[in-house]
Design a protein around this motif. Structure first.
Motif, PDB file in Angstrom:
ATOM      1  N   ALA A  60      38.200  41.516  37.388  1.00 16.98           N
ATOM      2  CA  ALA A  60      38.859  41.419  38.694  1.00 16.98           C
ATOM      3  C   ALA A  60      39.651  42.695  38.937  1.00 16.98           C
ATOM      4  N   VAL A  61      39.606  43.200  40.164  1.00 11.88           N
ATOM      5  CA  VAL A  61      40.247  44.474  40.470  1.00 11.88           C
ATOM      6  C   VAL A  61      41.138  44.359  41.690  1.00 11.88           C
ATOM      7  N   GLU A  62      42.100  45.270  41.750  1.00 16.01           N
ATOM      8  CA  GLU A  62      42.979  45.387  42.901  1.00 16.01           C
ATOM      9  C   GLU A  62      42.885  46.823  43.401  1.00 16.01           C
ATOM     10  N   ALA A  63      42.440  46.989  44.636  1.00 13.42           N
ATOM     11  CA  ALA A  63      42.334  48.327  45.206  1.00 13.42           C
ATOM     12  C   ALA A  63      43.720  48.865  45.551  1.00 13.42           C
ATOM     13  N   PHE A  64      43.857  50.177  45.599  1.00  9.14           N
ATOM     14  CA  PHE A  64      45.131  50.787  45.965  1.00  9.14           C
ATOM     15  C   PHE A  64      45.551  50.327  47.351  1.00  9.14           C
ATOM     16  N   GLY A  65      46.823  49.989  47.500  1.00 10.38           N
ATOM     17  CA  GLY A  65      47.348  49.570  48.795  1.00 10.38           C
ATOM     18  C   GLY A  65      46.972  48.157  49.187  1.00 10.38           C
ATOM     19  N   ASN A  66      46.400  47.395  48.257  1.00 11.02           N
ATOM     20  CA  ASN A  66      45.944  46.048  48.584  1.00 11.02           C
ATOM     21  C   ASN A  66      46.345  45.123  47.448  1.00 11.02           C
ATOM     22  N   GLU A  67      47.382  44.319  47.642  1.00 13.50           N
ATOM     23  CA  GLU A  67      47.911  43.523  46.539  1.00 13.50           C
ATOM     24  C   GLU A  67      47.129  42.229  46.335  1.00 13.50           C
ATOM     25  N   LYS A  68      45.804  42.350  46.305  1.00 14.79           N
ATOM     26  CA  LYS A  68      44.964  41.167  46.131  1.00 14.79           C
ATOM     27  C   LYS A  68      43.935  41.464  45.059  1.00 14.79           C
ATOM     28  N   LEU A  69      43.723  40.482  44.197  1.00 12.98           N
ATOM     29  CA  LEU A  69      42.758  40.619  43.120  1.00 12.98           C
ATOM     30  C   LEU A  69      41.403  40.130  43.625  1.00 12.98           C
ATOM     31  N   THR A  70      40.395  40.998  43.536  1.00 17.48           N
ATOM     32  CA  THR A  70      39.030  40.646  43.916  1.00 17.48           C
ATOM     33  C   THR A  70      38.204  40.467  42.655  1.00 17.48           C
ATOM     34  N   PHE A  71      37.538  39.319  42.561  1.00 20.33           N
ATOM     35  CA  PHE A  71      36.785  38.981  41.362  1.00 20.33           C
ATOM     36  C   PHE A  71      35.345  39.463  41.447  1.00 20.33           C
ATOM     37  N   GLY A  72      34.820  39.817  40.273  1.00 20.24           N
ATOM     38  CA  GLY A  72      33.418  40.150  40.171  1.00 20.24           C
ATOM     39  C   GLY A  72      32.566  38.900  40.121  1.00 20.24           C
ATOM     40  N   THR A  73      31.281  39.132  39.974  1.00 19.05           N
ATOM     41  CA  THR A  73      30.293  38.060  40.011  1.00 19.05           C
ATOM     42  C   THR A  73      30.225  37.266  38.716  1.00 19.05           C
ATOM     43  N   GLY A  74      30.779  37.792  37.648  1.00 23.96           N
ATOM     44  CA  GLY A  74      30.844  37.066  36.384  1.00 23.96           C
ATOM     45  C   GLY A  74      29.628  37.266  35.492  1.00 23.96           C
ATOM     46  N   THR A  75      29.851  37.133  34.187  1.00 23.33           N
ATOM     47  CA  THR A  75      28.782  37.109  33.178  1.00 23.33           C
ATOM     48  C   THR A  75      28.930  35.821  32.382  1.00 23.33           C
TER      49      THR A  75
END
Lengths: 111, 109
Positions: B88-103
């Protein structure tokens, strides 16, 4: 770190009813996050809840369907309204204390 | 928004084997975390690793932020390692965690 509890842990509900999920954190936090995980899928952010202000919803999620309350810095609720079988998911509460932590989730089945 | 892709989507290994899971992301990030979701649905924090390398027992992770990918290494797999691994990542300037598709990892005794 943060310790998060959620209630209920699971529920089976009938179509057309509503369910309110509670989230309690062991420390004061500015933002609390609500995620949905549909069966076999990844996690999707529903909304971000700040204390004392309206929650901010992500695209595809609306306040009428998922009203959120944030009465203080350690507690939040998410209501899933007028449920349909498509709402069957795991709903997770999350907070950030340096890194992000997740509650155990509420497993909802709508029949 | 930022895109997060994980590979492989599924992995089946014998107990004792080693594995490498990959996470690619489409933009610069200031937060990257790896999670393990156990069969009961609980998300367990593995690493907070926006850059560099970390190790914790049999697990280690490396993030190469300039090339926009992260790797999770699991050595000497055990059946308890089974479950779904999310990046899961958080882009600069965006305080939200975006999840990947998973393994989805399955370890066979």
């Amino acid at each position: 770190s943060a310790v998060i509890s959620q209630k209920p842990s699971r529920d089976i509900c009938q179509r057309g009813t509503s369910l309110t999920i509670q989230c309690q954190v062991d420390s004061q936090v500015t933002m609390m996050f609500w995620y949905r995980q549909q069966p076999g899928q990844s996690l999707t952010l529903i909304a971000t809840a700040n204390q004392g202000s309206e929650a901010t919803y992500e695209s595809g999620f609306v306040i009428d369907k998922f009203p959120i309350s944030r009465p203080n810095l350690t507690f939040s609720t998410l209501t899933v309204s007028n449920m349909s079988p498509e709402d069957s998911s795991i709903y997770l509460c999350s907070v950030r204390v340096y890194e992000q932590y997740f509650g155990p989730g509420t497993r909802l089945t709508v029949t | 928004g930022i895109q997060v892709e994980q590979s492989p989507p599924d992995l089946i290994l014998q107990e004792g084997a080693n594995s490498t899971l990959r996470c690619n992301f489409s933009d610069s990030v200031n937060n990257l975390q790896w999670f393990h979701q156990n069969p009961w649905g609980q998300l367990i924090n593995l690493f907070y690793i926006p850059s560099g390398t970390k190790q914790n027992g049999r697990l280690s992770a490396t993030t190469v932020a300039t090339e926009r990918y992260s790797l999770l290494y699991i050595s000497s797999s055990q059946t308890t390692d089974s479950g779904v691994y999310f990046c899961a990542v958080e882009a600069f300037g965006n305080e939200k965690l975006t999840f990947g598709t998973g393994t989805r990892l399955t370890i066979i005794p």
